[in-house]
Design an enzyme around this catalytic site. Structure first.
Site, PDB file in Angstrom:
ATOM      1  CD  GLU B  76      -2.050  -2.178   1.149  1.00 19.70           C
ATOM      2  OE1 GLU B  76      -0.905  -2.695   1.591  1.00 19.70           O
ATOM      3  OE2 GLU B  76      -2.906  -2.810   1.086  1.00 19.70           O
ATOM      4  CG  HIS B 145     -11.162  -6.537   7.896  1.00 21.07           C
ATOM      5  ND1 HIS B 145     -10.351  -7.480   8.485  1.00 21.07           N
ATOM      6  CD2 HIS B 145     -10.826  -6.624   6.383  1.00 21.07           C
ATOM      7  CE1 HIS B 145      -9.286  -8.187   7.335  1.00 21.07           C
ATOM      8  NE2 HIS B 145      -9.599  -7.366   6.143  1.00 21.07           N
TER       9      HIS B 145
END
Lengths: 424, 340
Positions: B76, B145
């Site tokens: 990322e 998450h």
């Protein structure tokens, strides 16, 4: 003393200035002249064999130089250009030190003395549209990329005429015109940006169909950065997509006070290239001609669309990490060893010995550069400091980003808002 | 109601509409912009061949090619930085975080480069990047998450943040973000991707800096965004039955706040309730409370109430997860308390 000495002179090896831990691959495996450094154009990366080639150039270029007096590595014009660029880098950095101690520039200033061969060797081969991404040690990269000395000095003094309007400072040199994409304070964070610039080049060619777009990007960074995740992630992506980029490691052995050997499990950085599917090359970074030969090959590879290269330049900084660094940790013998390999002295010797230039030519350049640097300081001194209205001007490209105020108007419509009195 | 039906039908004929789900609206907006401007490209994990883990980019790689819809390795920080470098050199990339939480790994690039480079370069380089992805508390996805990154990024100068909540504003905000010269973070919500709505056929964008009036009212201003909008509207039904008239505003622009729409509402109702999914500490609600107090203090008849999620890593167990986020019943209670 600890057993791992950062260097030792090994008089028996043919290239006596190489450190034993980064000694080149035995010469029998070496590929010879620069033409052979190129992977043959028909060879795609065969993942079943060792994909890249690890080479060291020091041997070959030295061999080549002594072999024939007819084939010199550079012409007179090129030689003088290289000399002038390195002298500019050196004189500018020396002036920075003076100005810092006189209180004209502040903060963290990282000087490049000793490493000029890398900047000059690489950047002088680039076109204006090629991009350079650097670190906080970026003054000389900016100068080599032809950012005017005046603009860099003004930036260091924090004036509005600086290349970044005084908003960046020593560690954030940018120039859109010259495609210098920074100047980054955190190590490693420029490498993905460089990868992105290379991606744009590939995108322009393949998606936007600008067939002649062969812009190359150079990413400069140090030995400490080679232990950082972004380095490895970008080596992977660049090799995966064959991006037109050259990763240039300026291995000066020290990350502030951390010796490269104390920080790295395998200090031979050039070996990490083939692990990702690109050639890894080690070159003597104190010799501008050797650097230039390797750079030609690596940049050529990228331009032809053959993908990235990792080049490790063995170099050294004559001063401390920054002007705030007392530089007490490095062994004086090590410093002396590299001082004796001053790249400017070496090039001067080469030019004179090979009758490419006379002492007078070189002295003229010295004088010219002195004047350029003096002029830069004068210009910076006389330039205005930013006014308060500049404070928030460049926060957003589209100042509507400051939002809508209670009165229903965009804050940027208030002419005084850039002074910083608008809340968000 | 017959008259309304006639008007609705007439409007549909005059202004044709089509029905789709929120993730399809995002895709439509993205696809239209990619057709319109060849510099728009997408980078992210599984955006290409897989079509996106929430199908926002489904079919785009086949249409536009593997380079324009780039499947990245799992890195990322580096691919966000790559997007920033591409934006600086002329492209208009969209970075997808498979889950917004993953962009925590890109914090270095988002804070230092995305937010700052336009400024530190003295205005020389623009970064017209869009960073998007699903965040928020889902259905028992576990703590990592279920994060709300808007609170972490809100202090980064130089970026704009918007949150979509309906197919209409999802497409509109996507297109506006792609056309903006500023870096924009577009927050989507995992649980809202299957919302269905009829949206206009013609080209439209939603203003990035404006809030959306969801339900005009007189008694209390309820400010919300993203999924909590639906909890608020559910509570609004109960409140209306109890005789209250709440004004519901979806603030949409998390940074900067639309203080005009918000201010007008505060001046009318004098009571403010903020309902958000961020955690109690340092969230969007906290900033909004401060902004309203600073600007509209004189108009308030009562202290601002801010309902946020609990300061806890989102638990896995269903009931615990329910108690983590604000539920409609709590909203009703808060309004009753405000209006006493």
């Amino acid at each position: 003393k600890i057993s791992t000495q950062p260097f030792s002179l090994n008089p028996t090896s043919p290239t006596s200035h190489d450190r034993p831990l980064v000694s080149p691959v035995p010469t029998s495996l070496f590929l010879g002249s620069t033409r052979k450094l190129r992977l043959s154009s028909s060879s795609k990366l065969n993942l079943h064999r060792r994909p890249g080639t690890v080479v060291a150039v020091s041997d070959v270029v030295k061999q080549k130089k002594s072999k024939s007096t007819h084939s010199l590595l550079i012409t007179k014009e090129e030689g003088l250009e290289l000399y002038e660029d390195m002298i500019l880098g050196r004189a500018f950095e020396d002036m920075c030190a003076q100005m810092y101690y006189r209180g004209k520039m502040f903060g963290f200033v990282h000087l490049y003395n000793g490493q000029e061969a890398v900047s000059t060797g690489f950047i002088k081969l680039l076109k204006q549209q090629d991009s350079v991404v650097s670190t906080y040690r970026d003054h000389v990269h900016a100068l080599s990329k032809r950012v005017p000395a005046r603009a860099v000095m003004s930036e260091l003094f924090g004036k509005t005429t600086g290349c970044c309007r005084g908003q960046g400072g020593s560690m954030h040199m940018f120039s859109r015109e010259h495609n210098l994409l920074g100047g980054f304070a955190f190590i490693g964070e420029g490498i993905p940006v460089a990868t992105g610039a290379a991606f744009t080049s590939k995108y322009k060619r393949e998606v936007l169909k600008e067939a002649d777009c062969d812009h190359v990007t150079l990413a400069f960074f140090g030995d400490g950065t080679c232990n950082n995740g972004q380095f490895f992630e970008c080596l992977n992506m660049a090799a995966l997509w064959k991006l037109p980029i050259v990763f240039v490691v300026e291995n000066n052995l020290w990350a502030i006070g951390m010796s490269h050997l104390r920080a790295t499990s395998d200090p031979q950085i050039y070996k990490k290239g083939p692990a990702f599917g690109m050639p890894g090359i080690h070159v003597d970074g104190m010799d501008v001609l050797k650097v230039r030969e390797v750079a030609k090959e690596a940049i050529g590879r990228a331009r032809r669309g053959e993908g990235p290269t990792l080049v490790e330049c063995e170099t050294y900084r004559f001063r401390g990490h920054s002007l705030a660094d007392p530089d007490e940790l490095r062994d004086p013998a090590e410093k002396a060893h590299y001082a004796a390999r001053d790249p400017i002295t070496a090039l001067k010797k080469y030019l004179i010995e090979n009758s490419l230039a006379s002492e007078a030519d070189l002295k003229a350049i010295d004088k010219k550069i002195d004047e350029v640097v003096e002029d830069a300081v004068e210009f910076a001194d006389e330039s205005p400091v930013p006014s308060q209205s500049q404070l928030l001007e460049n926060v957003f490209a589209d100042p509507k980003g400051f939002g809508i105020g209670p009165d229903g108007r965009y804050r940027c419509e208030d002419p005084k808002f850039t002074e910083g009195t608008a809340h968000v | 109601m017959k008259v309304v039906g006639v008007i609705y039908v007439t409007r549909s004929i005059l202004y044709p509409r089509h029905e789709l789900l929120l993730f399809e609206a995002l895709r439509e907006g993205l696809e239209e912009e990619m057709e319109r401007d060849p510099r728009v490209c997408v980078m992210g994990e599984d955006v290409g061949h897989y079509g996106g883990s929430y199908k926002v980019t489904k079919g785009l790689a086949t249409k536009f090619g593997d380079l324009r819809v780039l499947d990245t390795p799992i890195a990322e920080n580096s691919f966000t930085g790559m997007g920033i470098g591409a934006a600086m050199t002329g492209l208009r990339p969209v970075i997808e975080g498979m889950n917004m939480g993953f962009l925590l790994l890109a914090f270095n690039q988002i804070s230092n480069n995305c937010g700052m480079l336009h400024y530190t370069s003295g205005g020389q380089f623009t970064i017209p990047i869009v960073i998007r992805g699903p965040g928020g508390v889902g259905r028992q996805l576990g703590a990592e998450h279920s994060q709300r990154l808007e609170s972490y990024f809100q202090s980064v100068p130089g970026i704009q943040m918007v949150a979509c909540s309906t197919p209409y504003n999802a497409k509109g905000l996507m297109k506006a973000a792609l056309r903006s010269e500023n870096p924009v973070i577009l927050f989507e919500h995992v649980l809202l991707y299957n919302l269905k709505e009829r949206i206009p056929d013609e080209d439209y964008i939603c203003n990035l800096e404006e809030a959306e009036m969801v339900r005009p009212g007189e008694h209390v201003t309820i400010l919300t965004y993203s999924r909590m909008r639906y909890h608020v509207m559910q509570a609004a039904k109960t409140l209306v039955n109890k005789g209250y008239d709440p004004e519901v505003i979806d603030i949409r622009s998390l940074k900067p706040f639309d203080l005009y729409t918000i201010g007008n509402s505060v001046k009318k109702t004098h009571r403010v309730l903020i309902v958000e999914e961020c955690m109690r500490t340092g969230g969007i609600g906290a900033s909004l409370t401060a902004a309203i107090t600073e600007n509209f203090h004189d108009y308030l008849d009562a202290p601002i109430i801010c309902l946020s999620s609990q300061d806890v890593p989102t638990p896995y167990a269903g009931r615990l997860e329910e108690w983590t986020v604000v539920q409609p019943a709590q909203i009703v209670t808060a309004v009753e308390q405000l209006c006493q």
